[in-house]
Design a protein around this motif. Structure first.
Motif, PDB file in Angstrom:
ATOM      1  N   THR B 194       0.769  -1.455   0.099  1.00  0.00           N
ATOM      2  CA  THR B 194       0.175   0.063  -0.703  1.00  0.00           C
ATOM      3  C   THR B 194       0.861   0.883  -0.080  1.00  0.00           C
ATOM      4  O   THR B 194      -0.466   2.413   0.039  1.00  0.00           O
ATOM      5  CB  THR B 194      -0.917   0.451   1.011  1.00  0.00           C
ATOM      6  OG1 THR B 194      -0.329   0.635   2.553  1.00  0.00           O
ATOM      7  CG2 THR B 194      -1.966  -1.166   1.264  1.00  0.00           C
ATOM      8  N   LEU B 209      -6.672   1.760  -0.281  1.00  0.00           N
ATOM      9  CA  LEU B 209      -7.287   0.926  -0.756  1.00  0.00           C
ATOM     10  C   LEU B 209      -8.637   1.661  -1.183  1.00  0.00           C
ATOM     11  O   LEU B 209      -9.690   0.555  -2.201  1.00  0.00           O
ATOM     12  CB  LEU B 209      -7.066  -0.377   0.392  1.00  0.00           C
ATOM     13  CG  LEU B 209      -5.979  -1.136   0.556  1.00  0.00           C
ATOM     14  CD1 LEU B 209      -5.774  -1.752   1.854  1.00  0.00           C
ATOM     15  CD2 LEU B 209      -5.894  -2.052  -0.150  1.00  0.00           C
ATOM     16  N   PRO B 217      -3.177  -8.965  -6.096  1.00  0.00           N
ATOM     17  CA  PRO B 217      -3.339  -8.873  -4.901  1.00  0.00           C
ATOM     18  C   PRO B 217      -2.322  -9.027  -3.720  1.00  0.00           C
ATOM     19  O   PRO B 217      -2.407 -10.131  -2.745  1.00  0.00           O
ATOM     20  CB  PRO B 217      -4.866  -8.382  -3.646  1.00  0.00           C
ATOM     21  CG  PRO B 217      -5.391 -10.113  -5.491  1.00  0.00           C
ATOM     22  CD  PRO B 217      -4.747  -9.366  -6.372  1.00  0.00           C
ATOM     23  N   LEU B 220      -0.418  -8.269  -0.434  1.00  0.00           N
ATOM     24  CA  LEU B 220      -2.280  -7.794   0.267  1.00  0.00           C
ATOM     25  C   LEU B 220      -2.032  -8.611   1.326  1.00  0.00           C
ATOM     26  O   LEU B 220      -2.266  -8.895   2.183  1.00  0.00           O
ATOM     27  CB  LEU B 220      -2.176  -7.294  -0.401  1.00  0.00           C
ATOM     28  CG  LEU B 220      -3.875  -6.327   0.225  1.00  0.00           C
ATOM     29  CD1 LEU B 220      -3.015  -5.086   1.309  1.00  0.00           C
ATOM     30  CD2 LEU B 220      -4.660  -5.817  -0.776  1.00  0.00           C
ATOM     31  N   LEU B 221      -2.292 -10.099   0.128  1.00  0.00           N
ATOM     32  CA  LEU B 221      -3.520 -10.868   0.602  1.00  0.00           C
ATOM     33  C   LEU B 221      -1.673 -12.134   1.580  1.00  0.00           C
ATOM     34  O   LEU B 221      -2.649 -12.430   3.165  1.00  0.00           O
ATOM     35  CB  LEU B 221      -3.181 -12.328  -0.119  1.00  0.00           C
ATOM     36  CG  LEU B 221      -4.936 -11.496  -1.247  1.00  0.00           C
ATOM     37  CD1 LEU B 221      -4.937 -12.728  -2.069  1.00  0.00           C
ATOM     38  CD2 LEU B 221      -6.021 -11.937  -0.080  1.00  0.00           C
ATOM     39  N   LEU B 279      -8.172  -1.458   7.050  1.00  0.00           N
ATOM     40  CA  LEU B 279      -8.156  -2.510   6.162  1.00  0.00           C
ATOM     41  C   LEU B 279      -9.776  -3.505   5.919  1.00  0.00           C
ATOM     42  O   LEU B 279     -10.199  -3.868   5.305  1.00  0.00           O
ATOM     43  CB  LEU B 279      -7.669  -3.555   6.322  1.00  0.00           C
ATOM     44  CG  LEU B 279      -5.832  -3.723   6.578  1.00  0.00           C
ATOM     45  CD1 LEU B 279      -5.283  -4.770   6.982  1.00  0.00           C
ATOM     46  CD2 LEU B 279      -5.151  -3.629   4.846  1.00  0.00           C
ATOM     47  N   SER B 281     -11.647  -1.946   3.585  1.00  0.00           N
ATOM     48  CA  SER B 281     -12.193  -2.264   2.575  1.00  0.00           C
ATOM     49  C   SER B 281     -11.874  -3.931   1.243  1.00  0.00           C
ATOM     50  O   SER B 281     -12.173  -4.544   0.595  1.00  0.00           O
ATOM     51  CB  SER B 281     -10.984  -1.798   0.912  1.00  0.00           C
ATOM     52  OG  SER B 281      -9.990  -1.825   1.103  1.00  0.00           O
ATOM     53  N   GLN B 282     -10.908  -4.323   2.416  1.00  0.00           N
ATOM     54  CA  GLN B 282     -10.648  -5.823   2.645  1.00  0.00           C
ATOM     55  C   GLN B 282     -11.506  -6.888   3.053  1.00  0.00           C
ATOM     56  O   GLN B 282     -10.754  -8.026   3.267  1.00  0.00           O
ATOM     57  CB  GLN B 282      -8.816  -6.314   2.212  1.00  0.00           C
ATOM     58  CG  GLN B 282      -8.239  -4.887   1.620  1.00  0.00           C
ATOM     59  CD  GLN B 282      -8.560  -4.991   0.301  1.00  0.00           C
ATOM     60  OE1 GLN B 282      -9.238  -3.735   0.197  1.00  0.00           O
ATOM     61  NE2 GLN B 282      -8.426  -5.999  -0.608  1.00  0.00           N
ATOM     62  N   ASP B 285     -11.548 -10.499   2.330  1.00  0.00           N
ATOM     63  CA  ASP B 285     -10.563 -11.214   2.392  1.00  0.00           C
ATOM     64  C   ASP B 285     -10.067 -11.763   3.715  1.00  0.00           C
ATOM     65  O   ASP B 285      -9.493 -13.142   4.032  1.00  0.00           O
ATOM     66  CB  ASP B 285      -9.743 -10.923   1.576  1.00  0.00           C
ATOM     67  CG  ASP B 285      -9.602  -9.954   0.223  1.00  0.00           C
ATOM     68  OD1 ASP B 285      -9.797 -11.014  -1.012  1.00  0.00           O
ATOM     69  OD2 ASP B 285      -8.789  -9.118  -0.230  1.00  0.00           O
ATOM     70  N   TRP B 286     -10.220 -11.019   4.650  1.00  0.00           N
ATOM     71  CA  TRP B 286      -9.711 -11.352   6.120  1.00  0.00           C
ATOM     72  C   TRP B 286     -10.290 -11.928   6.756  1.00  0.00           C
ATOM     73  O   TRP B 286     -11.012 -12.874   7.251  1.00  0.00           O
ATOM     74  CB  TRP B 286      -8.523 -10.239   6.908  1.00  0.00           C
ATOM     75  CG  TRP B 286      -9.765  -8.364   6.682  1.00  0.00           C
ATOM     76  CD1 TRP B 286      -9.423  -8.012   6.008  1.00  0.00           C
ATOM     77  CD2 TRP B 286     -11.370  -8.314   7.487  1.00  0.00           C
ATOM     78  NE1 TRP B 286     -10.959  -6.452   6.437  1.00  0.00           N
ATOM     79  CE2 TRP B 286     -11.023  -7.810   7.344  1.00  0.00           C
ATOM     80  CE3 TRP B 286     -11.226  -9.283   8.564  1.00  0.00           C
ATOM     81  CZ2 TRP B 286     -12.330  -6.297   8.308  1.00  0.00           C
ATOM     82  CZ3 TRP B 286     -12.343  -8.628   9.642  1.00  0.00           C
ATOM     83  CH2 TRP B 286     -12.607  -7.155   9.080  1.00  0.00           C
TER      84      TRP B 286
END
Lengths: 179, 492
Positions: B194, B209, B217, B220-221, B279, B281-282, B285-286
């Protein structure tokens, strides 16, 4: 880009010249059965990584590795080995069975693979230009004492906790009454 | 710079000043054990008041304040943030630490000249824990984490005459350092992904983000994964929990409550700060990753707690299971923050109480606390046994205790977020968990007494037990005041 193209670049030869000994020395650090030799291999590994940082233009980090790790930490290791009278010859304690070594080696390779894959996947052959001031040690010093002064100050309390902790754990017996 | 500008860092300043005063007392006075304890308590109380003032200042319409170096445009690189989230965390951490220190009081008096170091390390640890929750920057968060961790490693091995205290300290240090390394590697990769270490402000992770769609990504992941793994170590979520039983068993009983409760509050708050603030926006993913960790923690914690023969190990594994329940609140994102706070707060109060009983039954310096020592406690010390029973009911999640309300709120949060399977799994492990707590209760109430010696409850511990038992029942019957506050305690 083919391997042939890659090899025509002189910087890549310098990289290989530094990276291969660093890699070999790192493996020797964990596989050597003699503590002192392991420490000396660590000197090579750290020296190699310091040189790689210098190649990348990270002058400050490179010299910090040389001063702090090679200069201070290695000496601490050697003094520690000396005063604890660790055996200077091959040590049986350091030879783990293959059943312990194999999962550790597998995990290291796996972690390296994942990190390397992620870097290549995200950045690939993209060249990220380095701002001129990022490489100058003076600029780094200035930013530590302006933008980053609060974390810098707070680190002193990490050191205080470590110092007090070290005293508490190392002091030999219940101390005499405080005057 | 006016006074309001210093308010965001007031609790830390008070605690660090308190730590230095405790050390200096050692130079000025003859055997200042009692005075040191009073100073430490006063510092914690003042820090709690400062957090309340922060909350009020925010309620009066003051803007959420950032704190950064003078001369640096603050919105560009804030270091410390003051919002309802950090103020709530402050009150909880400082109050729980006061209770924890009151339980440790017996231990402090037996330490003699080393008591000053003990108190200083406690204050430094608490300052670090709160710093984790009030950071507006990854670097600050990591430094807070390290301050707390280093102090706690030493506290774990403080009674080093016992071999297993050494073992506890070394194991905690090695695995904790590994967790820190994993966490900081994740932080570095987050920076790579980022271009920032800041949570707020121009060019922060959140803005980057929000404005950019990350096409590749992978980094980032990986970064998020490493950060989550590092924090999971600290909050003893499975499969990163292996250190907890050995450390709890080896560390002096007087301080384990503070270690267990404090690190859980701060660890979850810090994880929430990273995930909700930096984070958000993610979340797609998490959240699934956290759901899997939560499920694993509930299963592993419950099953392994059922087969232990040492009360401290039982409580350690029960802590793993509870870490799983708390993580259930995270998968709901912002909607789950209130549930997370309610669960963490009530769980911390209960845990302090439970370990206070352990410190009474097995001695505040002791390491292990075998089940045999607990048999027939109800006939030797009836009040103590009943208080312990209330705590165990709360841990099990029986109605009319805080544990029930807390479980209902996190179950609802997870179900609303669409994680029905996680809710069902949690329901099953809760029912299996009843066995764990009733087994201990049965040992206390149904078996013959282990010995004839009298169980002495020190007055400070009695006070803590009273507070813990009353809050556990009262907030179980009337949870709404705390729930309302918890729902307001949102990060920026």
């Amino acid at each position: 880009m083919t391997i042939g193209d890659w090899l025509t670049e002189s910087a890549n030869w310098a990289f290989l010249f530094l990276a291969i000994p660093t890699f070999v020395a790192s493996v020797m650090v964990v596989s050597s059965r003699n503590v002192v030799r392991a420490v000396l291999y660590l000197v090579i590994a750290l020296g190699g990584s310091a040189a790689l940082f210098l190649m990348l233009g990270a002058e400050f980090v490179g010299w910090t590795v040389v001063l702090v790790y090679i200069g201070a930490v290695i000496i601490l290791f050697l003094i520690g080995i000396m005063i604890t009278r660790a055996p200077l010859t091959k040590s049986v304690d350091l030879s783990h069975p293959i059943s312990a070594k194999a999962p550790a080696a597998l995990l290291s390779v796996l972690l390296f693979g994942v990190v390397a894959w992620a870097v290549v996947e995200s950045f690939g052959l993209e060249t990220i230009p380095l701002p001129e001031e990022a490489t100058r040690t003076g600029e780094i010093g200035l930013s530590i004492f302006t933008s980053w002064v609060i974390p810098f100050e707070v680190v002193s309390f990490v050191l205080l906790a470590a110092l007090i902790g070290g005293i508490v754990l190392a002091r030999k017996d219940e101390p005499a009454e405080v005057p | 710079m006016n006074n309001a500008a210093l308010l965001p860092i007031a609790p830390e300043v008070i605690l660090l000043a308190g730590a230095l005063i405790v050390i200096l007392l050692l130079v000025l006075l003859d055997r200042p054990y009692r005075e040191g304890g009073i100073v430490a308590m006063a510092a914690l109380a003042a820090a709690a008041v400062a957090s309340v003032l922060q909350w009020q200042a925010l309620g009066d319409g003051a803007d959420n304040l950032y704190f950064s170096a003078q001369g640096v445009p603050v919105p560009r690189l804030p270091m410390v943030v003051m919002d309802h989230y950090s103020a709530f965390a402050g009150v909880v951490i400082f109050v729980v630490s006061m209770l924890g220190l009151a339980v440790a009081w017996r231990l402090v008096l037996t330490l003699g000249a080393r008591s000053a170091e003990f108190l200083t390390l406690v204050l430094l640890a608490v300052a670090g824990l709160h710093m984790m929750t009030a950071s507006a920057n990854m670097i600050m968060l990591f430094i807070g984490l390290e301050t707390a961790s280093i102090a706690l490693y030493v506290l774990a091995g403080f009674t080093r005459e016992r071999a297993n205290a050494d073992e506890a300290a070394v194991k905690y240090f090695l695995l904790g350092s590994l967790a820190s390394v994993v966490f900081v590697y994740g932080a570095a990769l987050l920076f790579a992904a980022t271009g920032s270490t800041a949570f707020y402000g121009a060019g922060s992770m959140r803005e980057f983000l929000a404005e950019n769609i990350v096409a590749e990504p992978a980094i980032l992941l990986l970064a998020m994964g490493l950060v989550i793994v590092g924090m999971s170590f600290k909050v003893t979520a499975a499969p990163f929990h292996q250190w907890a039983p050995d450390v709890y068993q080896g560390a002096p009983s007087g301080i384990v409550g503070l270690m267990a409760a404090g690190v859980k509050i701060a660890g979850f708050a810090a994880l929430g700060r990273i995930l909700f603030s930096a984070l958000p926006s993610q979340i797609d993913d998490w959240a699934p990753a956290l759901a899997i960790i939560a499920g694993a923690s509930m299963i592993i914690g419950t099953v392994l707690a059922a087969v232990q023969d040492d009360v401290k190990r039982i409580l350690a594994y029960s802590g793993v299971a509870h870490a799983g329940y708390i993580l259930m609140a995270f998968v709901a994102g912002n909607e789950g923050i209130g549930s997370m706070w309610f669960y963490v707060t009530t769980y911390a109060l209960t845990v302090i109480g439970v370990f206070a009983v352990v410190a009474v039954v097995s001695g505040s310096r002791s390491g292990s606390s075998p089940l045999a020592e607990w048999s027939g406690l109800s006939s030797r010390a009836p009040v103590l046994a009943w208080v312990m029973l209330i705590m165990l009911l709360a841990l099990a999640g029986i109605p009319f205790t805080t544990g029930f309300v807390a479980k209902v709120t996190v179950f609802t949060a997870a179900t609303d977020a669409g994680y029905l399977w996680l809710m069902i799994l949690a329901l099953v492990t809760t029912i299996v968990g009843l066995y764990v707590y009733f087994r201990l209760a049965a040992v206390m109430f149904l078996e013959g007494p282990a010995g004839v010696e009298e169980v002495v409850v020190p007055p400070t511990t009695a006070l803590v037990l009273a507070v813990a038992a009353v809050t556990t029942v009262l907030l179980g019957l009337l949870p709404w005041p705390l729930l309302d506050l918890a729902r307001e305690a949102l990060p920026l």
